[in-house]
Design a protein around this motif. Structure first.
Motif, PDB file in Angstrom:
ATOM      1  N   THR A   1       0.863  -1.182   0.000  1.00 15.49           N
ATOM      2  CA  THR A   1       0.000   0.000   0.000  1.00 15.49           C
ATOM      3  C   THR A   1       0.896   1.227   0.000  1.00 15.49           C
ATOM      4  O   THR A   1       2.043   1.175   0.453  1.00 15.49           O
ATOM      5  CB  THR A   1      -0.928   0.041   1.222  1.00 15.49           C
ATOM      6  N   ARG A   2       0.351   2.329  -0.504  1.00  8.26           N
ATOM      7  CA  ARG A   2       1.057   3.614  -0.493  1.00  8.26           C
ATOM      8  C   ARG A   2       0.141   4.673   0.102  1.00  8.26           C
ATOM      9  O   ARG A   2      -1.045   4.691  -0.178  1.00  8.26           O
ATOM     10  CB  ARG A   2       1.424   4.064  -1.911  1.00  8.26           C
ATOM     11  N   HIS A   3       0.737   5.531   0.914  1.00 12.32           N
ATOM     12  CA  HIS A   3       0.002   6.683   1.426  1.00 12.32           C
ATOM     13  C   HIS A   3       0.986   7.794   1.751  1.00 12.32           C
ATOM     14  O   HIS A   3       2.173   7.552   1.925  1.00 12.32           O
ATOM     15  CB  HIS A   3      -0.848   6.300   2.647  1.00 12.32           C
ATOM     16  N   ARG A   4       0.470   9.009   1.809  1.00 12.10           N
ATOM     17  CA  ARG A   4       1.318  10.162   2.111  1.00 12.10           C
ATOM     18  C   ARG A   4       1.883  10.040   3.515  1.00 12.10           C
ATOM     19  O   ARG A   4       1.191   9.624   4.447  1.00 12.10           O
ATOM     20  CB  ARG A   4       0.529  11.463   2.003  1.00 12.10           C
ATOM     21  N   ASN A   5       3.141  10.421   3.646  1.00 12.35           N
ATOM     22  CA  ASN A   5       3.801  10.444   4.949  1.00 12.35           C
ATOM     23  C   ASN A   5       3.254  11.638   5.732  1.00 12.35           C
ATOM     24  O   ASN A   5       3.367  12.768   5.274  1.00 12.35           O
ATOM     25  CB  ASN A   5       5.316  10.577   4.752  1.00 12.35           C
ATOM     26  N   PRO A   6       2.652  11.415   6.899  1.00 13.75           N
ATOM     27  CA  PRO A   6       2.099  12.544   7.660  1.00 13.75           C
ATOM     28  C   PRO A   6       3.169  13.552   8.098  1.00 13.75           C
ATOM     29  O   PRO A   6       2.868  14.730   8.257  1.00 13.75           O
ATOM     30  CB  PRO A   6       1.436  11.893   8.877  1.00 13.75           C
ATOM     31  N   GLN A   7       4.425  13.096   8.260  1.00  9.39           N
ATOM     32  CA  GLN A   7       5.507  14.002   8.653  1.00  9.39           C
ATOM     33  C   GLN A   7       6.088  14.776   7.467  1.00  9.39           C
ATOM     34  O   GLN A   7       6.724  15.802   7.661  1.00  9.39           O
ATOM     35  CB  GLN A   7       6.650  13.236   9.347  1.00  9.39           C
ATOM     36  N   ASP A   8       5.896  14.267   6.255  1.00 15.37           N
ATOM     37  CA  ASP A   8       6.407  14.914   5.051  1.00 15.37           C
ATOM     38  C   ASP A   8       5.431  14.612   3.921  1.00 15.37           C
ATOM     39  O   ASP A   8       5.514  13.568   3.276  1.00 15.37           O
ATOM     40  CB  ASP A   8       7.815  14.397   4.713  1.00 15.37           C
ATOM     41  N   ARG A   9       4.517  15.518   3.675  1.00  9.96           N
ATOM     42  CA  ARG A   9       3.424  15.297   2.714  1.00  9.96           C
ATOM     43  C   ARG A   9       3.942  15.067   1.284  1.00  9.96           C
ATOM     44  O   ARG A   9       3.203  14.598   0.438  1.00  9.96           O
ATOM     45  CB  ARG A   9       2.446  16.478   2.726  1.00  9.96           C
ATOM     46  N   ARG A  10       5.198  15.409   1.030  1.00 13.57           N
ATOM     47  CA  ARG A  10       5.755  15.184  -0.318  1.00 13.57           C
ATOM     48  C   ARG A  10       6.117  13.719  -0.526  1.00 13.57           C
ATOM     49  O   ARG A  10       6.239  13.264  -1.655  1.00 13.57           O
ATOM     50  CB  ARG A  10       7.004  16.045  -0.528  1.00 13.57           C
ATOM     51  N   ALA A  11       6.320  12.992   0.558  1.00 17.56           N
ATOM     52  CA  ALA A  11       6.823  11.611   0.467  1.00 17.56           C
ATOM     53  C   ALA A  11       5.687  10.604   0.528  1.00 17.56           C
ATOM     54  O   ALA A  11       4.712  10.783   1.265  1.00 17.56           O
ATOM     55  CB  ALA A  11       7.809  11.347   1.606  1.00 17.56           C
ATOM     56  N   MET A  12       5.845   9.531  -0.239  1.00 14.49           N
ATOM     57  CA  MET A  12       4.896   8.424  -0.216  1.00 14.49           C
ATOM     58  C   MET A  12       5.498   7.291   0.609  1.00 14.49           C
ATOM     59  O   MET A  12       6.588   6.807   0.298  1.00 14.49           O
ATOM     60  CB  MET A  12       4.620   7.914  -1.632  1.00 14.49           C
ATOM     61  N   LEU A  13       4.784   6.871   1.653  1.00 17.32           N
ATOM     62  CA  LEU A  13       5.211   5.722   2.449  1.00 17.32           C
ATOM     63  C   LEU A  13       4.682   4.456   1.795  1.00 17.32           C
ATOM     64  O   LEU A  13       3.524   4.395   1.396  1.00 17.32           O
ATOM     65  CB  LEU A  13       4.679   5.814   3.871  1.00 17.32           C
ATOM     66  N   VAL A  14       5.532   3.455   1.704  1.00 23.98           N
ATOM     67  CA  VAL A  14       5.154   2.172   1.114  1.00 23.98           C
ATOM     68  C   VAL A  14       5.173   1.139   2.232  1.00 23.98           C
ATOM     69  O   VAL A  14       6.126   1.075   3.009  1.00 23.98           O
ATOM     70  CB  VAL A  14       6.136   1.761  -0.006  1.00 23.98           C
ATOM     71  N   THR A  15       4.108   0.355   2.301  1.00 23.41           N
ATOM     72  CA  THR A  15       3.967  -0.662   3.341  1.00 23.41           C
ATOM     73  C   THR A  15       3.665  -2.001   2.685  1.00 23.41           C
ATOM     74  O   THR A  15       2.828  -2.088   1.787  1.00 23.41           O
ATOM     75  CB  THR A  15       2.814  -0.296   4.309  1.00 23.41           C
ATOM     76  N   LEU A  16       4.329  -3.026   3.153  1.00 21.19           N
ATOM     77  CA  LEU A  16       4.077  -4.383   2.688  1.00 21.19           C
ATOM     78  C   LEU A  16       2.771  -4.884   3.306  1.00 21.19           C
ATOM     79  O   LEU A  16       2.566  -4.763   4.515  1.00 21.19           O
ATOM     80  CB  LEU A  16       5.240  -5.286   3.117  1.00 21.19           C
ATOM     81  N   THR A  17       1.886  -5.436   2.485  1.00 22.71           N
ATOM     82  CA  THR A  17       0.651  -6.014   3.008  1.00 22.71           C
ATOM     83  C   THR A  17       0.917  -7.454   3.451  1.00 22.71           C
ATOM     84  O   THR A  17       1.961  -8.036   3.120  1.00 22.71           O
ATOM     85  CB  THR A  17      -0.456  -6.029   1.933  1.00 22.71           C
ATOM     86  N   LYS A  18      -0.009  -8.021   4.175  1.00 25.44           N
ATOM     87  CA  LYS A  18       0.120  -9.430   4.583  1.00 25.44           C
ATOM     88  C   LYS A  18       0.223 -10.319   3.344  1.00 25.44           C
ATOM     89  O   LYS A  18       0.977 -11.289   3.326  1.00 25.44           O
ATOM     90  CB  LYS A  18      -1.063  -9.869   5.455  1.00 25.44           C
ATOM     91  N   GLU A  19      -0.560  -9.991   2.312  1.00 21.25           N
ATOM     92  CA  GLU A  19      -0.504 -10.766   1.065  1.00 21.25           C
ATOM     93  C   GLU A  19       0.880 -10.655   0.421  1.00 21.25           C
ATOM     94  O   GLU A  19       1.424 -11.630  -0.083  1.00 21.25           O
ATOM     95  CB  GLU A  19      -1.587 -10.306   0.086  1.00 21.25           C
ATOM     96  N   GLY A  20       1.465  -9.459   0.447  1.00 24.00           N
ATOM     97  CA  GLY A  20       2.804  -9.260  -0.089  1.00 24.00           C
ATOM     98  C   GLY A  20       3.844 -10.054   0.680  1.00 24.00           C
ATOM     99  O   GLY A  20       4.743 -10.662   0.101  1.00 24.00           O
ATOM    100  N   GLU A  21       3.700 -10.066   2.002  1.00 19.35           N
ATOM    101  CA  GLU A  21       4.621 -10.833   2.838  1.00 19.35           C
ATOM    102  C   GLU A  21       4.484 -12.329   2.554  1.00 19.35           C
ATOM    103  O   GLU A  21       5.477 -13.045   2.423  1.00 19.35           O
ATOM    104  CB  GLU A  21       4.343 -10.543   4.313  1.00 19.35           C
ATOM    105  N   ARG A  22       3.237 -12.803   2.437  1.00 17.39           N
ATOM    106  CA  ARG A  22       3.004 -14.222   2.143  1.00 17.39           C
ATOM    107  C   ARG A  22       3.609 -14.607   0.791  1.00 17.39           C
ATOM    108  O   ARG A  22       4.248 -15.651   0.661  1.00 17.39           O
ATOM    109  CB  ARG A  22       1.509 -14.538   2.145  1.00 17.39           C
ATOM    110  N   LEU A  23       3.405 -13.758  -0.214  1.00 20.74           N
ATOM    111  CA  LEU A  23       3.929 -14.059  -1.549  1.00 20.74           C
ATOM    112  C   LEU A  23       5.456 -14.080  -1.538  1.00 20.74           C
ATOM    113  O   LEU A  23       6.075 -14.986  -2.094  1.00 20.74           O
ATOM    114  CB  LEU A  23       3.430 -13.043  -2.575  1.00 20.74           C
ATOM    115  N   ARG A  24       6.087 -13.103  -0.889  1.00 17.74           N
ATOM    116  CA  ARG A  24       7.548 -13.067  -0.829  1.00 17.74           C
ATOM    117  C   ARG A  24       8.101 -14.299  -0.151  1.00 17.74           C
ATOM    118  O   ARG A  24       9.021 -14.933  -0.626  1.00 17.74           O
ATOM    119  CB  ARG A  24       8.037 -11.795  -0.111  1.00 17.74           C
TER     120      ARG A  24
END
Length: 156
Positions: free
Chosen positions: A84-107
């Motif tokens: 998933t991607r969402h704006r970093n609350p500390q830096d609105r210019r940056a996109m935070l990327v998070t691994l989902t459970k499905e992503g972890e399972r696939l990896r």
């Protein structure tokens, strides 16, 4: 003037590394076809699993990928529900990327196949040669990192 320029150029270290990279990609895509993963997608999933949620610039630094490549790879992983991607609350210019459970399972599911890829790549070498090659490639990569268009950055 060289009598056999192609023969000589074909044995230059840079050309041999390029050929080995092509072979590596071909083996990876063939063996990991069932997971619909590329090498770049796999390394991004690995980085997110190890580092946790991070911004795309930092993700590129950990994986030696430029910002445009990271954005494309992350978008494709997001479309599959692996990150998933969402704006970093500390830096609105940056996109935070998070691994989902499905992503972890696939990896994690792909990990044994990725190990098979490495085995197939190294099949022509015996154990001692594999160890030597690994040390030499690591040394070349580490000591020339600063020369890369996109060096690995360890901060963070």
């Amino acid at each position: 003037m060289t009598a056999a320029p192609l023969s000589e150029a074909s044995h230059l270290p840079g050309n041999l590394l390029r050929r080995c990279h092509q072979i590596s990609v071909a083996i990876f895509l063939r063996k990991c076809e069932a997971y619909h993963l590329t090498q770049l997608q796999y390394i991004i999933l690995c980085a997110l699993e190890e580092k946790g949620a991070i911004d795309q610039i930092t993700l590129g630094g950990h994986t030696a990928l430029d910002r445009n490549t990271v954005a494309v790879v992350v978008r494709k992983l997001e479309e599959r529900g692996l990150v998933t991607r969402h704006r970093n609350p500390q830096d609105r210019r940056a996109m935070l990327v998070t691994l989902t459970k499905e992503g972890e399972r696939l990896r994690q599911a792909a990990e044994p196949t990725v190990a098979e890829v490495q085995e197939e790549i190294l099949a022509p070498l015996d154990e001692d040669e594999r160890e030597i090659l690994g040390r030499l490639l690591t040394r070349i990569a580490d000591e020339n990192n600063h020369l890369s268009r996109v060096p690995v950055r360890q901060a963070g």
